[in-house]
Design an enzyme around this catalytic site. Sequence first.
Site, PDB file in Angstrom:
ATOM      1  CB  CYS A 133      -9.116   3.427   5.896  1.00 34.13           C
ATOM      2  SG  CYS A 133      -8.419   2.790   4.359  1.00 34.13           S
ATOM      3  CD  GLU A 166      -2.956  -0.983   2.319  1.00 31.02           C
ATOM      4  OE1 GLU A 166      -4.123  -0.821   1.928  1.00 31.02           O
ATOM      5  OE2 GLU A 166      -2.624  -0.994   3.507  1.00 31.02           O
TER       6      GLU A 166
HETATM    7 ZN   LIG Z   1      -7.959   4.455   2.852  1.00 30.75          ZN
END
Ligand SMILES: [Zn+2]
Length: 659
Positions: free
Chosen positions: A423, A339
């Site tokens: 998120c 990520e």
């Molecule tokens: Zn996120």
Amino acid sequence: MTASPSAKTGNPKLAFRPLPVPQVDVYGFWGDRADAVATCTADILYERCVEARMLEQIDPDRPSPGIVIPFHSPSPDEADRQGAEFTGSTVTTQMFWDSDLGKTIETAAYSLYRRKNPELEKKIDAVIDMYGKLQQEDGYLSSWYQRIQPGKRWTNLRDCHELYCAGHLIEGAVAYYQATGKRKLLDIMCRYADHIASVLGPEPGKKKGYCGHEEIELALVKLARVTGERKYMELAKYFIDQRGQQPHYFDEEARARGADPKAYHFKTYEYSQSHIPVREQHKVVGHAVRAMYLYSGMADIATEYGDDTLRSALDLLWDDLTTKSLYVTGGLGPSAHNEGFTSDYDLPNESAYAETCAAVGLVFWASRMLGMGPNARYADMMERALYNGSISGLSLDGSLFFYENPLESRGAHNRWKWHRCPCCPPNIGRMVASIGSYFYSLADDALAVHLYGDSTARFDISGVPASLTQTSRYPWDGAVEIALEPQAPVEFTLHLRIPAWSASAQLKVNGEAIKPAEITSDGYAAIKRTWTKGDDVRLDLEMPIERLYANPQVRQDAGRVALSRGPLIYCVEASDNDSQPHRLTLPRTATIEAQQRPELLGGVVTLSTAALADVPDGWQDGLYRPEPPTTAETRLTAIPYFAWDNREPGEMLVWLRDG
Ligand SMILES: [Zn+2]
């Protein structure tokens, strides 16, 4: 009770603080976005948190989902590796649910300020009551460690988001207090912060830990500013100072729980920017959101303590990101694997991860660099990320989301309703809902205007209440009218950003022309005078259509061109074009026209031009042949990147073939 810059929290006179959200009203472009969040996203976030069964994890009046309801539990090591996700047939629990609720509370808070919503407020109050009941006697508060993994608190800061969750709840508490005046959650989180400070810190007998996922640092700065309590600033500074020190806390912590530190799934502590102390970090590495949150906290501490050693590191990190690893959209972190970041100039378009949260994080970082004084080097990039790679993550109506924000799509990358790891939705929600605080920042004797657009700011300067109103069609037009209304004549410096993309800027104060170049430093024109009621400033920013080319080291963009106008990056989407985007070539000689399209995508300016398209005729029999395809003249129409995938699914491309 917002603390003044000279309160107990810090000293530097030059520090610029963002105006609190309730002190800025936004209209126009950002007003539309903020309305979408206030009327749609804020409610949706709450509802989807409920659907995801988050309240079952935090509500002490319900059976603990981790104890009563059977679930599949991976081994502790496997749990570490997978981010400890426990999935059962009837319930899902997550170690980071508190963070999503914290951001949802924050989004709701800023939205309540914009638009009253008693039903939502009641629901948020009920969530806060649950946290109040959940909090332990000693102040500890974590739904994961209290309800799902009891007895294991403070044993895995590396992987388990314990302080990260605290940080988001603190941010939610600060926002809810500022927006509603209710301080229950603020008091809860102060108690928890006090508890954290009793467990972790530099003093003998305390753990020398810090969080694997940064966030607590910037949150504690907010808490210190709103309460005026310097102890929270000190704790934030401790977390910054301690990160990456030897002996390495994550090694010791792993051994203490019987694990081999070398068995760490992500192999290197670069993943969480804890590989070396932060002042020695010059290269942007690891998980992109973590990096942005860390640098945000570092910038806050650099501002509050006047710490040039932190600032030097931040400037090197800023250079590294913006010259080697940033998408033209302000997106960042190309790889899904970590990520985050890979190698210099690696910016794949179709597979770009470019998480919405990472671009939001860049906005956070850039805005905090402005705490050390107005500088267009940071503000221009904040604007780039704001208008492009971050708000692309939210549909125009505020109901659907992107996690990844690629710069090329074959039509199958579409917005979703919710995510296993949700998120991004509340992150983009809270950023848009609080956009006013990114527009302006205030010092003892200066006000800086970082962003342009219809808005009104209210502030006190040198003890005089004042307001500033911008009237502008920005970002569609570069003309900005600014009206100042101090209640009494007052001297201060008004800093106005002159964006680097503007080929020329014209400035007038009360009708009198001023040459911006003569008063501009670090990309801001500084107008120092005694302002009186009725003073007006007129700024005209030329907003040319630009062809942008990438550094030749970026292999994925070789031979390609992107279009921009003002702060906006454009893309070509199937809905507006007869040819597939990848078959189009934009001739260098083509004249590109900007066109206002009030009926399109909520009202945008499109770019259109003559272009060439490869013709697929005659290729039915094979893949390859010695002659190139023939080309045909066609029209190319580009829309702002943030607005893509708001119509029927189709192909999209930012980097066009350059002809
Ligand atoms: Zn996120």
